[in-house]
Design a protein around this motif. Structure first.
Motif, PDB file in Angstrom:
ATOM      1  N   LEU A 117      49.788  -5.175  52.701  1.00 59.08           N
ATOM      2  CA  LEU A 117      49.202  -4.549  52.948  1.00 59.08           C
ATOM      3  C   LEU A 117      47.506  -3.929  53.374  1.00 59.08           C
ATOM      4  O   LEU A 117      47.260  -3.909  53.671  1.00 59.08           O
ATOM      5  CB  LEU A 117      50.079  -3.130  52.200  1.00 59.08           C
ATOM      6  N   LEU A 118      46.897  -4.341  51.979  1.00 58.29           N
ATOM      7  CA  LEU A 118      45.519  -4.685  52.339  1.00 58.29           C
ATOM      8  C   LEU A 118      45.959  -5.138  53.182  1.00 58.29           C
ATOM      9  O   LEU A 118      43.993  -5.258  54.253  1.00 58.29           O
ATOM     10  CB  LEU A 118      45.689  -5.298  50.487  1.00 58.29           C
ATOM     11  N   TRP A 119      45.534  -6.820  53.824  1.00 56.77           N
ATOM     12  CA  TRP A 119      45.620  -7.583  54.268  1.00 56.77           C
ATOM     13  C   TRP A 119      45.644  -7.099  55.936  1.00 56.77           C
ATOM     14  O   TRP A 119      45.004  -7.338  57.116  1.00 56.77           O
ATOM     15  CB  TRP A 119      45.516  -9.097  54.375  1.00 56.77           C
ATOM     16  N   THR A 120      46.515  -6.190  56.135  1.00 59.93           N
ATOM     17  CA  THR A 120      46.750  -5.379  57.730  1.00 59.93           C
ATOM     18  C   THR A 120      45.529  -4.205  58.037  1.00 59.93           C
ATOM     19  O   THR A 120      45.254  -4.762  59.397  1.00 59.93           O
ATOM     20  CB  THR A 120      48.169  -5.167  57.025  1.00 59.93           C
ATOM     21  N   ALA A 121      45.004  -4.331  56.909  1.00 62.72           N
ATOM     22  CA  ALA A 121      44.287  -3.475  56.815  1.00 62.72           C
ATOM     23  C   ALA A 121      42.911  -4.379  57.728  1.00 62.72           C
ATOM     24  O   ALA A 121      42.069  -2.732  58.420  1.00 62.72           O
ATOM     25  CB  ALA A 121      43.820  -2.382  56.074  1.00 62.72           C
ATOM     26  N   TYR A 122      42.533  -5.321  57.571  1.00 66.70           N
ATOM     27  CA  TYR A 122      41.636  -6.110  57.319  1.00 66.70           C
ATOM     28  C   TYR A 122      41.177  -5.709  59.257  1.00 66.70           C
ATOM     29  O   TYR A 122      39.940  -5.850  59.884  1.00 66.70           O
ATOM     30  CB  TYR A 122      41.572  -6.873  56.738  1.00 66.70           C
ATOM     31  N   PRO A 123      42.130  -6.330  59.705  1.00 67.32           N
ATOM     32  CA  PRO A 123      42.450  -6.609  60.925  1.00 67.32           C
ATOM     33  C   PRO A 123      42.162  -5.177  62.031  1.00 67.32           C
ATOM     34  O   PRO A 123      41.399  -4.995  63.284  1.00 67.32           O
ATOM     35  CB  PRO A 123      43.480  -7.192  61.626  1.00 67.32           C
ATOM     36  N   ILE A 124      42.613  -4.302  61.280  1.00 66.24           N
ATOM     37  CA  ILE A 124      42.237  -2.609  61.593  1.00 66.24           C
ATOM     38  C   ILE A 124      40.511  -2.315  61.721  1.00 66.24           C
ATOM     39  O   ILE A 124      40.517  -2.475  62.286  1.00 66.24           O
ATOM     40  CB  ILE A 124      43.002  -1.864  61.140  1.00 66.24           C
ATOM     41  N   ILE A 125      40.432  -2.437  60.791  1.00 66.08           N
ATOM     42  CA  ILE A 125      38.753  -2.356  60.417  1.00 66.08           C
ATOM     43  C   ILE A 125      37.771  -3.127  61.348  1.00 66.08           C
ATOM     44  O   ILE A 125      36.289  -2.958  61.653  1.00 66.08           O
ATOM     45  CB  ILE A 125      38.440  -2.224  58.852  1.00 66.08           C
ATOM     46  N   TRP A 126      38.870  -4.708  61.301  1.00 65.40           N
ATOM     47  CA  TRP A 126      36.747  -5.248  62.429  1.00 65.40           C
ATOM     48  C   TRP A 126      37.190  -4.959  63.848  1.00 65.40           C
ATOM     49  O   TRP A 126      36.522  -4.806  64.521  1.00 65.40           O
ATOM     50  CB  TRP A 126      38.173  -6.993  62.441  1.00 65.40           C
ATOM     51  N   ALA A 127      38.940  -4.566  64.501  1.00 67.97           N
ATOM     52  CA  ALA A 127      38.601  -3.755  65.496  1.00 67.97           C
ATOM     53  C   ALA A 127      38.050  -2.516  66.038  1.00 67.97           C
ATOM     54  O   ALA A 127      37.798  -1.917  67.090  1.00 67.97           O
ATOM     55  CB  ALA A 127      40.310  -3.656  65.771  1.00 67.97           C
ATOM     56  N   VAL A 128      37.708  -1.751  64.775  1.00 61.35           N
ATOM     57  CA  VAL A 128      36.943  -0.591  64.696  1.00 61.35           C
ATOM     58  C   VAL A 128      35.365  -0.657  64.881  1.00 61.35           C
ATOM     59  O   VAL A 128      34.494  -0.173  65.414  1.00 61.35           O
ATOM     60  CB  VAL A 128      37.758   0.468  63.698  1.00 61.35           C
ATOM     61  N   ALA A 129      35.055  -1.828  63.847  1.00 63.39           N
ATOM     62  CA  ALA A 129      33.800  -2.066  63.497  1.00 63.39           C
ATOM     63  C   ALA A 129      33.072  -3.307  64.416  1.00 63.39           C
ATOM     64  O   ALA A 129      32.620  -2.754  65.488  1.00 63.39           O
ATOM     65  CB  ALA A 129      33.430  -2.607  61.503  1.00 63.39           C
ATOM     66  N   ASP A 130      33.449  -4.114  63.616  1.00 61.41           N
ATOM     67  CA  ASP A 130      33.202  -4.970  64.791  1.00 61.41           C
ATOM     68  C   ASP A 130      33.312  -5.258  66.108  1.00 61.41           C
ATOM     69  O   ASP A 130      32.261  -5.913  66.828  1.00 61.41           O
ATOM     70  CB  ASP A 130      33.341  -6.791  64.118  1.00 61.41           C
TER      71      ASP A 130
END
Length: 299
Positions: A223-236
């Protein structure tokens, strides 16, 4: 009285003005997206928490026989590497800029463009390329997975992290950035398959207590690791959030995925004898000691 010839000589001595000079280039407008005070403080706080966690995990292994320290060693290494990464970022290193050209479209005038240079912390990806395989190794050992599936899960995880790094420095407006992002997401699906599906099947043979522990840790991690690509898509990726917001969110996720995960694993491992791993004499005595009789060892 000034003679007309003197006036003519004075005018001839003045510098000649010409209209042949061409206008200079229009200066490029560059917008920088960098960390602020909140992000800087967050990096130092996370560094301190990683150091404290490393000390706590080392302390928990103090009275544990070396044959049973595999989880302690791996988990301590995870927070040590994370501490080094956050120290590098907080002290002003391990960061670079990725500049992209943004075109502004107008109705009655020609289109204009400006550059947006965002601060990219490549040290974060170095951290993840080391710590996430160690996290997977913890879970694979806990589940009792075979070496083949463990290696494939770790390789897929490394490809996922490196794809995120390449995407962070990708060019805007091409398939490069989002192509690497897609490769990373596909690699993550392979990690899920090896861990969630094969790991669940393997851990079922180790008893209900170990299965509950593995399933809880695996679901928590995924669940935590799924949040990483979501944050990446919005941020970087889309650059819709500030660098400070990105740092704060990633720091919270890292704290949950490393110190909290490690504390959960080590405390539960201590209470469950079924989670002990027999790595033979190599782990505690070395390869050259295989088969040697050791006085005092349990028969």
């Amino acid at each position: 009285m000034i003679h007309p010839t003197q006036v003519a000589e004075m005018l001839n001595s003045l510098p000649t003005l010409t209209s042949t000079a061409s206008p200079g280039p229009v200066p490029t407008v560059i917008q920088y997206q960098v960390l602020g005070e909140a992000g800087h403080r967050t990096l130092w706080v996370t560094f301190a928490l990683m150091v404290l966690s490393s000390g706590l995990f080392a302390l928990l292994s103090w009275n544990v026989p070396i044959q049973k320290r595999i989880y302690h060693v791996i988990t301590t290494l995870i927070t040590i590497v994370a501490a080094l990464s956050y120290f590098a970022m907080a002290s002003g290193h391990a960061a670079s800029y990725n500049c992209v050209t943004i075109w502004d479209h107008h109705t009655h005038v020609p289109d204009t463009s400006h550059e947006v240079c965002r601060q990219v912390y490549w040290g974060r990806y170095v951290d993840w390329s080391i710590t996430t395989p160690l996290l997977l190794l913890d879970l694979c050992l806990l589940a009792g997975m075979d070496g083949a599936h463990t290696l494939m899960a770790i390789i897929a995880d490394v490809i996922m992290v490196l794809s995120g790094l390449f995407a962070a420095f990708g060019t805007e407006g091409t398939a490069q950035r989002w192509g690497w992002y897609g490769i990373g997401c596909v690699s993550y699906l392979f990690v899920i398959w090896h861990l969630a599906i094969h790991g669940t099947q393997m851990v079922s043979t180790k008893g209900a207590s170990v299965s509950r522990l593995f399933n809880g840790l695996a679901i928590f991690t995924l669940l935590l690791w799924t949040a990483y690509p979501i944050i990446w898509a919005v941020a970087d990726g889309a650059r819709k959030t500030s660098v400070d917001t990105e740092i704060i969110i990633y720091s919270v996720l890292d704290i949950l995925a490393k110190p909290v995960f490690g504390l959960w694993l080590l405390l539960s491992h201590r209470a469950l004898a079924e989670t002990n791993i027999d790595l033979g004499g190599w782990w505690s005595q070395g390869i050259g000691s295989e088969g040697r009789i050791r006085i005092g060892e349990e028969e």
